[in-house]
Motif scaffolding. Structure first.
Motif, PDB file in Angstrom:
ATOM      1  N   ILE A 163       0.952  -0.880   0.059  1.00 16.73           N
ATOM      2  CA  ILE A 163      -0.253   0.024   0.206  1.00 16.73           C
ATOM      3  C   ILE A 163       0.720   1.378   0.017  1.00 16.73           C
ATOM      4  CG2 ILE A 163      -1.538   1.536   1.465  1.00 16.73           C
ATOM      5  CD1 ILE A 163      -2.668  -0.990   2.584  1.00 16.73           C
ATOM      6  N   GLU A 164       0.561   1.855  -0.865  1.00 16.27           N
ATOM      7  CA  GLU A 164       1.216   2.998  -0.730  1.00 16.27           C
ATOM      8  C   GLU A 164       0.088   4.712  -0.996  1.00 16.27           C
ATOM      9  OE1 GLU A 164       5.148   4.616  -3.834  1.00 16.27           O
ATOM     10  OE2 GLU A 164       3.360   4.860  -4.910  1.00 16.27           O
ATOM     11  N   ILE A 165       0.845   5.385  -0.410  1.00 14.92           N
ATOM     12  CA  ILE A 165      -0.197   6.542   0.202  1.00 14.92           C
ATOM     13  C   ILE A 165       1.017   7.704   0.055  1.00 14.92           C
ATOM     14  CG2 ILE A 165      -1.722   8.404   2.097  1.00 14.92           C
ATOM     15  CD1 ILE A 165      -1.028   5.002   3.809  1.00 14.92           C
ATOM     16  N   GLU A 166       0.153   8.778  -1.095  1.00 18.05           N
ATOM     17  CA  GLU A 166       0.789  10.039  -1.524  1.00 18.05           C
ATOM     18  C   GLU A 166       0.050  10.531  -0.248  1.00 18.05           C
ATOM     19  OE1 GLU A 166       3.404  12.369  -3.118  1.00 18.05           O
ATOM     20  OE2 GLU A 166       3.032  10.125  -3.835  1.00 18.05           O
ATOM     21  N   ILE A 167       0.657  11.528   0.582  1.00 20.60           N
ATOM     22  CA  ILE A 167       0.646  12.318   2.090  1.00 20.60           C
ATOM     23  C   ILE A 167       0.522  13.939   0.687  1.00 20.60           C
ATOM     24  CG2 ILE A 167       1.418  13.314   4.091  1.00 20.60           C
ATOM     25  CD1 ILE A 167       3.293  11.435   4.368  1.00 20.60           C
ATOM     26  N   GLU A 168      -1.042  13.486   1.454  1.00 17.68           N
ATOM     27  CA  GLU A 168      -1.632  15.552   0.851  1.00 17.68           C
ATOM     28  C   GLU A 168      -1.583  16.673   2.271  1.00 17.68           C
ATOM     29  OE1 GLU A 168      -5.355  13.957  -0.431  1.00 17.68           O
ATOM     30  OE2 GLU A 168      -4.420  12.703  -2.374  1.00 17.68           O
ATOM     31  N   THR A 169      -1.811  15.381   3.366  1.00 19.49           N
ATOM     32  CA  THR A 169      -2.024  16.582   4.952  1.00 19.49           C
ATOM     33  C   THR A 169      -0.631  16.548   5.538  1.00 19.49           C
ATOM     34  OG1 THR A 169      -3.436  15.540   5.536  1.00 19.49           O
ATOM     35  CG2 THR A 169      -4.367  17.305   4.242  1.00 19.49           C
ATOM     36  N   LEU A 170      -0.209  16.616   6.114  1.00 18.51           N
ATOM     37  CA  LEU A 170       0.467  16.162   7.108  1.00 18.51           C
ATOM     38  C   LEU A 170       0.343  16.951   8.528  1.00 18.51           C
ATOM     39  CD1 LEU A 170       2.558  14.241   7.966  1.00 18.51           C
ATOM     40  CD2 LEU A 170       4.556  15.969   6.998  1.00 18.51           C
ATOM     41  N   THR A 171       0.055  16.844   9.556  1.00 14.37           N
ATOM     42  CA  THR A 171      -0.351  17.495  11.047  1.00 14.37           C
ATOM     43  C   THR A 171       0.749  16.461  11.901  1.00 14.37           C
ATOM     44  OG1 THR A 171      -2.347  17.626  10.272  1.00 14.37           O
ATOM     45  CG2 THR A 171      -2.141  17.725  12.162  1.00 14.37           C
ATOM     46  N   GLY A 172       1.229  18.048  12.467  1.00 13.49           N
ATOM     47  CA  GLY A 172       1.596  17.097  13.895  1.00 13.49           C
ATOM     48  C   GLY A 172       1.213  18.152  15.156  1.00 13.49           C
ATOM     49  N   LYS A 173       0.971  17.743  15.862  1.00 11.87           N
ATOM     50  CA  LYS A 173       1.487  18.236  17.858  1.00 11.87           C
ATOM     51  C   LYS A 173       1.924  17.714  18.624  1.00 11.87           C
ATOM     52  CE  LYS A 173      -2.263  18.156  20.856  1.00 11.87           C
ATOM     53  NZ  LYS A 173      -4.180  18.373  21.149  1.00 11.87           N
ATOM     54  N   LEU A 174       2.714  18.175  19.149  1.00 10.00           N
ATOM     55  CA  LEU A 174       3.937  18.234  19.659  1.00 10.00           C
ATOM     56  C   LEU A 174       3.245  18.940  21.535  1.00 10.00           C
ATOM     57  CD1 LEU A 174       6.014  17.147  21.717  1.00 10.00           C
ATOM     58  CD2 LEU A 174       7.828  18.984  20.337  1.00 10.00           C
ATOM     59  N   LYS A 175       2.590  18.029  22.384  1.00 10.78           N
ATOM     60  CA  LYS A 175       2.462  18.576  23.771  1.00 10.78           C
ATOM     61  C   LYS A 175       3.197  18.210  25.232  1.00 10.78           C
ATOM     62  CE  LYS A 175      -2.053  19.084  27.001  1.00 10.78           C
ATOM     63  NZ  LYS A 175      -1.419  18.508  28.135  1.00 10.78           N
ATOM     64  N   ALA A 176       3.692  19.382  24.824  1.00 15.72           N
ATOM     65  CA  ALA A 176       5.073  19.266  25.804  1.00 15.72           C
ATOM     66  C   ALA A 176       5.349  20.158  27.182  1.00 15.72           C
ATOM     67  CB  ALA A 176       6.049  18.914  25.163  1.00 15.72           C
ATOM     68  N   SER A 177       3.705  20.828  27.316  1.00 19.29           N
ATOM     69  CA  SER A 177       4.151  21.419  28.648  1.00 19.29           C
ATOM     70  C   SER A 177       4.508  23.063  27.479  1.00 19.29           C
ATOM     71  CB  SER A 177       5.108  21.524  29.489  1.00 19.29           C
ATOM     72  OG  SER A 177       4.655  20.237  30.615  1.00 19.29           O
ATOM     73  N   GLN A 178       4.781  23.071  26.797  1.00 21.76           N
ATOM     74  CA  GLN A 178       4.577  25.032  26.378  1.00 21.76           C
ATOM     75  C   GLN A 178       3.985  26.298  26.975  1.00 21.76           C
ATOM     76  OE1 GLN A 178       4.277  22.249  24.005  1.00 21.76           O
ATOM     77  NE2 GLN A 178       5.314  21.879  22.165  1.00 21.76           N
ATOM     78  N   ASN A 179       2.445  25.509  27.005  1.00 24.95           N
ATOM     79  CA  ASN A 179       1.753  27.051  27.465  1.00 24.95           C
ATOM     80  C   ASN A 179       1.880  27.287  29.323  1.00 24.95           C
ATOM     81  OD1 ASN A 179       1.035  24.059  28.157  1.00 24.95           O
ATOM     82  ND2 ASN A 179      -0.972  25.015  28.889  1.00 24.95           N
ATOM     83  N   LEU A 180       2.605  26.099  29.469  1.00 29.75           N
ATOM     84  CA  LEU A 180       3.152  26.159  30.667  1.00 29.75           C
ATOM     85  C   LEU A 180       4.669  28.069  31.322  1.00 29.75           C
ATOM     86  CD1 LEU A 180       3.098  22.824  32.798  1.00 29.75           C
ATOM     87  CD2 LEU A 180       0.984  24.563  32.716  1.00 29.75           C
ATOM     88  N   PRO A 181       4.143  28.589  32.359  1.00 24.29           N
ATOM     89  CA  PRO A 181       5.685  29.593  32.653  1.00 24.29           C
ATOM     90  C   PRO A 181       6.857  28.170  32.555  1.00 24.29           C
ATOM     91  CG  PRO A 181       4.244  28.830  34.512  1.00 24.29           C
ATOM     92  CD  PRO A 181       3.555  27.935  33.312  1.00 24.29           C
ATOM     93  N   GLU A 182       8.150  28.876  32.965  1.00 21.49           N
ATOM     94  CA  GLU A 182       9.601  28.196  33.475  1.00 21.49           C
ATOM     95  C   GLU A 182       9.656  26.930  33.734  1.00 21.49           C
ATOM     96  OE1 GLU A 182      14.544  28.933  32.464  1.00 21.49           O
ATOM     97  OE2 GLU A 182      12.719  30.787  32.356  1.00 21.49           O
ATOM     98  N   ARG A 183       9.153  27.729  35.267  1.00 25.21           N
ATOM     99  CA  ARG A 183       9.397  26.909  36.234  1.00 25.21           C
ATOM    100  C   ARG A 183       8.254  26.075  36.461  1.00 25.21           C
ATOM    101  NH1 ARG A 183       6.811  29.723  41.058  1.00 25.21           N
ATOM    102  NH2 ARG A 183       4.997  31.081  40.556  1.00 25.21           N
ATOM    103  N   ASN A 184       7.463  26.015  35.874  1.00 29.74           N
ATOM    104  CA  ASN A 184       6.702  24.793  35.886  1.00 29.74           C
ATOM    105  C   ASN A 184       6.976  23.659  34.924  1.00 29.74           C
ATOM    106  OD1 ASN A 184       5.303  25.754  37.536  1.00 29.74           O
ATOM    107  ND2 ASN A 184       3.398  25.513  36.622  1.00 29.74           N
ATOM    108  N   ARG A 185       7.454  24.012  33.651  1.00 28.55           N
ATOM    109  CA  ARG A 185       7.572  23.395  33.390  1.00 28.55           C
ATOM    110  C   ARG A 185       9.392  22.336  33.319  1.00 28.55           C
ATOM    111  NH1 ARG A 185       7.813  27.447  29.479  1.00 28.55           N
ATOM    112  NH2 ARG A 185      10.462  27.875  29.275  1.00 28.55           N
ATOM    113  N   ALA A 186      10.051  23.371  34.251  1.00 28.32           N
ATOM    114  CA  ALA A 186      11.104  22.431  34.533  1.00 28.32           C
ATOM    115  C   ALA A 186      10.854  21.647  35.514  1.00 28.32           C
ATOM    116  CB  ALA A 186      11.876  23.554  35.548  1.00 28.32           C
ATOM    117  N   GLY A 187       9.963  21.565  36.354  1.00 29.24           N
ATOM    118  CA  GLY A 187       9.347  20.586  37.404  1.00 29.24           C
ATOM    119  C   GLY A 187       8.413  19.546  36.679  1.00 29.24           C
TER     120      GLY A 187
END
Length: 208
Positions: A163-187
């Motif tokens: 099976i071969e798929i020509e990619i037409e849409t590529l969506t990525g999600k990296l949820k790695a606490s980017q929305n938190l303040p620095e000290r919370n990310r460190a925790g």
């Protein structure tokens, strides 16, 4: 897939890297016959600079899913990287306000496109060789498809469909606490690193 702006990954080079790193994905087919998901190893090919890439996989000939794709059809391939539970107790801000809740960090890539089925033995042998070489590259003594007797591999090739798929849409999600303040990310990073679960420790590497 819902992707808030904090967690959107739109660098195609990184998304391609994630697909290669976590290449055991889920092929999802949805048509008038219903919804079906198959768990498969994928090989990603990017031969043209302006292309999102091409995904290749194979299924057993006895698996009826390939018959549903014989005349084409859009499919979705899902790849998931590390994930990890995030405890509110890891946030320094918890002691100050208490306004925290648990969450989950994770990495996911969705690739959709039009699929075609391939029964050509030469293509299938090349596909199996590429897929094998990719995953054997880190071995002390890499195994190659040609290490097996040809009559044996020829019989196996006849038992699969590509099976071969020509990619037409590529969506990525990296949820790695980017929305938190620095000290919370460190925790969060410290908490994930200290986890007894290997997948949580792997997730910690994405928190910065």
């Amino acid at each position: 897939m819902y992707v808030p702006k904090h967690f959107k990954e739109d660098d195609n080079a990184k998304l391609h890297e994630y697909i290669r790193d976590y290449g055991f994905g889920v092929l999802i087919v949805a048509d008038e016959d219903g919804i079906e998901a198959n768990h498969l190893p994928f090989h990603l090919s990017c031969e043209e600079s302006d292309s999102l890439g091409t995904l290749q996989c194979h299924v057993a000939r006895n698996n009826p899913v390939w018959q549903r794709l014989k005349d084409g059809g859009r499919v979705l391939a899902v790849f998931q990287g590390p994930d990890g539970y995030v405890s509110p107790s890891w946030y320094p801000s918890k002691a100050e306000t208490g306004r925290v809740v648990p969450t989950w960090n994770y990495l996911a890539v969705h690739a959709s496109g039009t699929a075609r089925t391939i029964e050509d033995a030469t293509w299938l042998k090349q596909h199996l060789t590429q897929l094998t070489d990719q995953h054997e590259s880190g071995m002390k003594e890499p195994w190659q498809v040609d290490d097996a007797p040809q009559d044996f591999t020829d019989r196996l090739v006849k038992a699969i469909v590509g099976i071969e798929i020509e990619i037409e849409t590529l969506t990525g999600k990296l949820k790695a606490s980017q929305n938190l303040p620095e000290r919370n990310r460190a925790g969060v990073k410290a908490g994930l690193e200290d986890s007894e679960h290997s997948y949580s420790r792997a997730m910690s590497e994405f928190v910065s």
